[in-house]
Design an enzyme around this catalytic site. Structure first.
Site, PDB file in Angstrom:
ATOM      1  N   HIS A 188       0.813  -1.212   0.000  1.00  0.00           N
ATOM      2  CA  HIS A 188       0.000   0.000   0.000  1.00  0.00           C
ATOM      3  C   HIS A 188       0.849   1.267   0.000  1.00  0.00           C
ATOM      4  O   HIS A 188       0.408   2.307  -0.458  1.00  0.00           O
ATOM      5  CB  HIS A 188      -1.007  -0.017   1.155  1.00  0.00           C
ATOM      6  CG  HIS A 188      -2.181  -0.864   0.821  1.00  0.00           C
ATOM      7  ND1 HIS A 188      -2.236  -2.193   1.160  1.00  0.00           N
ATOM      8  CD2 HIS A 188      -3.293  -0.607   0.100  1.00  0.00           C
ATOM      9  CE1 HIS A 188      -3.362  -2.700   0.685  1.00  0.00           C
ATOM     10  NE2 HIS A 188      -4.020  -1.768   0.045  1.00  0.00           N
ATOM     11  N   ARG A 295     -10.373   4.774  -0.806  1.00  0.00           N
ATOM     12  CA  ARG A 295     -10.036   3.772   0.220  1.00  0.00           C
ATOM     13  C   ARG A 295     -10.347   4.362   1.602  1.00  0.00           C
ATOM     14  O   ARG A 295      -9.480   4.954   2.246  1.00  0.00           O
ATOM     15  CB  ARG A 295      -8.556   3.398   0.131  1.00  0.00           C
ATOM     16  CG  ARG A 295      -8.169   2.581  -1.096  1.00  0.00           C
ATOM     17  CD  ARG A 295      -6.701   2.216  -1.068  1.00  0.00           C
ATOM     18  NE  ARG A 295      -6.379   1.124  -1.960  1.00  0.00           N
ATOM     19  CZ  ARG A 295      -5.952   1.272  -3.222  1.00  0.00           C
ATOM     20  NH1 ARG A 295      -5.795   2.464  -3.723  1.00  0.00           N
ATOM     21  NH2 ARG A 295      -5.668   0.205  -3.960  1.00  0.00           N
ATOM     22  N   GLU A 429     -12.336  -9.299  -6.056  1.00  0.00           N
ATOM     23  CA  GLU A 429     -10.900  -9.402  -5.773  1.00  0.00           C
ATOM     24  C   GLU A 429     -10.534 -10.747  -5.168  1.00  0.00           C
ATOM     25  O   GLU A 429      -9.433 -10.917  -4.652  1.00  0.00           O
ATOM     26  CB  GLU A 429     -10.425  -8.242  -4.899  1.00  0.00           C
ATOM     27  CG  GLU A 429     -11.213  -8.008  -3.641  1.00  0.00           C
ATOM     28  CD  GLU A 429     -10.707  -6.791  -2.841  1.00  0.00           C
ATOM     29  OE1 GLU A 429      -9.598  -6.294  -3.099  1.00  0.00           O
ATOM     30  OE2 GLU A 429     -11.440  -6.363  -1.943  1.00  0.00           O
ATOM     31  N   ASN A 452      -5.172  -6.185  -7.423  1.00  0.00           N
ATOM     32  CA  ASN A 452      -4.046  -6.396  -6.495  1.00  0.00           C
ATOM     33  C   ASN A 452      -4.293  -7.646  -5.660  1.00  0.00           C
ATOM     34  O   ASN A 452      -3.450  -8.543  -5.570  1.00  0.00           O
ATOM     35  CB  ASN A 452      -3.874  -5.193  -5.555  1.00  0.00           C
ATOM     36  CG  ASN A 452      -3.837  -3.883  -6.304  1.00  0.00           C
ATOM     37  OD1 ASN A 452      -3.472  -3.862  -7.464  1.00  0.00           O
ATOM     38  ND2 ASN A 452      -4.220  -2.803  -5.653  1.00  0.00           N
ATOM     39  N   ASP A 453      -5.462  -7.688  -5.046  1.00  0.00           N
ATOM     40  CA  ASP A 453      -5.768  -8.876  -4.245  1.00  0.00           C
ATOM     41  C   ASP A 453      -6.131 -10.065  -5.122  1.00  0.00           C
ATOM     42  O   ASP A 453      -5.787 -11.205  -4.800  1.00  0.00           O
ATOM     43  CB  ASP A 453      -6.901  -8.577  -3.262  1.00  0.00           C
ATOM     44  CG  ASP A 453      -6.367  -7.890  -2.015  1.00  0.00           C
ATOM     45  OD1 ASP A 453      -5.347  -8.346  -1.493  1.00  0.00           O
ATOM     46  OD2 ASP A 453      -6.961  -6.880  -1.589  1.00  0.00           O
TER      47      ASP A 453
END
Ligand code: PEP
Ligand code: MG
Length: 549
Positions: A188, A295, A429, A452-453
């Site tokens: 992150h 986020r 995700e 990303n995940d």
């Protein structure tokens, strides 16, 4: 000149002084002060704030773990007021003419050593308490304002590694670049650097000491190098590159105001990812059509305790109002894995990326979730807010969320509090969400693919582990096929599908995403215009034909 190689997270050139960021106690620097009375006042004020924090912690602990366990915070309060402690801090400020942080750190160390040397077990145990209160005081003293960076000018921040909670608290105006010894390109912190549009390196073998601290350096995000005390030639070269990049940026500005439409008429929504209200300026500068991922957990990471409904409402409202009718997709809190908040008091987990994170926390601790939903619903009356839920794996989760949402709406109705009608979507995700996307699409208004995940879980690669960066193949056919499948299933149900993970900003794949029918790309603000350029130059039908050859 010394050259150190790292892995690039974001390109660009940064030129400035190095600031070695040390965690915890070592963060404190000795600084001379003119006005010692002012320092003592700062210390007294910090002490009052710490007192208040400890009182709140005591109450919280009393409710949650009982009097015996809460007592430690009363002990801390007593220590904070202890005459010997206070005298020592003030004495150091007066006699040495130094900053309060330093005086507290030295006093904390001295007292801790004194306790540690005592015979009595109980007294020895108090050493940790003294450390604890001095750290609390230092946090309050240096808190927020400089966010741990004690420098007048913007610097290249050099650190061993940075947790999201640390980066988030840094004063962004002071950061030219991040360079870390550890850390992965998918962390992150890396994402934050991209959002800020600053060059950043991870996995850099560079000493974190006086041999580099305060020295002039150049970070080259293209090659992944940092040059400490660059020679004349390198410096000139880099200054020229920096100027060229600025020119390039300028050129892209001419694309502002243009619609995101391909040569053969396919339209795409091009949105921005943000983690903070301060990112809004770059969102507007780069002409984003909306916000595709806010986020919201960063609000929690920046707080010392659960942000209240009112605090959250004000932030969401401000984002919605600033975006003036453009869509703002706010993701409900995605705490867990690398994004941890002490006050959540989560149990230690063997495998946090697969543990109690994101929607799992919300569904097991609905009081936290409901506070956020209330704030989001209220704010939705002030703009075009959509709500997005992270880490979905099952249909029942979505149904449960809807139930909770209905309860929250009923509560607001009963209280006569108004709210809008926000769209609700889910992040895709996890591989499970991809596989059930046909059914999920019937339950929600939109999909946003968190690559990303999704990559982490599909390729079984911890996105935090830098040793696996070579195996983290973001263009893996499994991922690309999944994206295609999600887009198809979304369209079958008449909803749209976007990408808000980092892959969405990969310029090598923009044409492929267009060809797959991805409807929205949400990327770091600095990527919007480069992607728009590709969209404007692409003929999707032509590209598809060429791909099939
Ligand atoms: C993702 O997983 O792709 C995503 C956008 O969420 P985060 O990076 O915050 O986990
Ligand atoms: Mg994610």
């Amino acid at each position: 000149m010394e050259v150190y190689q790292g892995k690039s997270v974001f390109s660009g050139v940064a030129i400035g002084k190095i600031y070695v960021y040390q965690k915890g106690e070592q963060q404190v620097r000795r600084a001379k002060v003119e006005d010692t009375q002012k320092e003592k006042d700062r210390y007294r004020q910090a002490s009052e704030t710490a007192m208040k924090q400890l009182g709140e912690l005591y109450q919280k602990a009393l409710n949650e773990v009982g009097e015996e366990n809460a007592a430690v915070f009363e002990v801390h309060q007593m220590m904070l007021e202890d005459d010997d402690f206070v005298d020592s801090v003030e004495n150091i400020i007066d006699t040495q003419g130094v900053n309060a942080e330093y005086a507290v750190a030295v006093t904390g160390d001295n007292f801790a050593q004194m306790f540690a040397a005592m015979d009595d077990d109980y007294m020895r145990g108090r050493a940790a308490d003294v450390k604890d209160i001095s750290e609390r005081l230092i946090t309050v003293l240096s808190g927020g304002a400089a966010g741990g960076i004690q420098s007048e000018e913007p610097v290249i921040v050099l650190a061993d590694d940075l947790a999201p909670s640390e980066t988030v608290q840094m004063d962004k105006e002071k950061v030219l670049s991040f360079v870390t010894v550890h850390g992965s390109v998918n962390s992150h912190t890396a994402i934050l650097a991209r959002t800020m549009g600053i060059p950043a390196l991870v996995g850099t073998e560079i000493p974190l000491d006086d041999s580099v601290d305060g020295k002039m350096a150049v970070v080259d995000g293209a090659s992944g190098c940092i040059y400490v005390e660059p020679d004349e030639e390198t410096l000139t070269q880099m200054q020229e590159r920096k100027a060229r990049e600025a020119e390039q940026k300028e050129l892209l500005q001419s694309l502002k105001g243009r619609e995101n439409v391909t040569l053969d008429g396919q339209k795409v929504m091009l949105y921005a990812n943000i983690g903070n209200i301060k990112d809004l300026a770059t969102v507007l500068q780069n002409d984003a059509g909306g916000i595709g991922l806010f986020r919201s957990e960063f609000i929690y990471l920046e707080s010392e305790d659960f942000p209240t409904e009112e605090e959250q409402f004000q932030i969401y409202k401000q984002v919605a109002e600033t975006m003036a009718g453009k869509r703002v997709i706010i993701r409900t809190l995605d705490i867990g894995a690398d994004k941890t908040c002490d006050y959540f008091e989560m149990e230690e987990e063997e495998n946090p990326a697969m543990g109690c994170r994101a929607i799992r926390i919300c569904l097991t601790r609905p009081e936290i979730f409901k506070t956020q939903l209330r704030a989001l619903l209220r704010a939705s009356a002030f703009g075009n807010i959509a709500i997005m839920y992270p880490m979905i794996t099952s249909l029942w989760e979505v149904r449960k969320i809807k139930e909770i949402m209905e309860e929250v709406k009923a509560e607001l109705d009963a209280q006569g509090i108004g709210y809008g009608d926000p769209l609700q979507g889910v992040m895709i995700e996890t591989p499970a969400a991809v596989m059930i996307s046909e059914a999920l699409a019937k339950e929600v208004d939109f999909f946003s693919i968190g690559t990303n995940d999704l990559t982490q879980y599909t390729l079984a690669i911890d996105r935090q582990n830098p040793k696996l960066d070579d195996f983290y193949d973001s263009h893996h056919p499994a991922i690309l096929d999944m994206i295609r499948m999600v887009a198809e299933n979304a369209h079958k149900a008449g909803i749209w599908a976007g990408i808000c993970g980092e892959l969405g900003a990969d310029l090598e794949l923009t044409r492929d995403f267009l060809e797959m029918g991805v409807d929205e790309l949400s990327v770091s603000p600095g990527r919007i215009l480069p992607i728009r350029k590709i969209i404007l130059e692409t003929d999707v039908a032509e590209y598809r034909k060429n791909q099939q050859k």
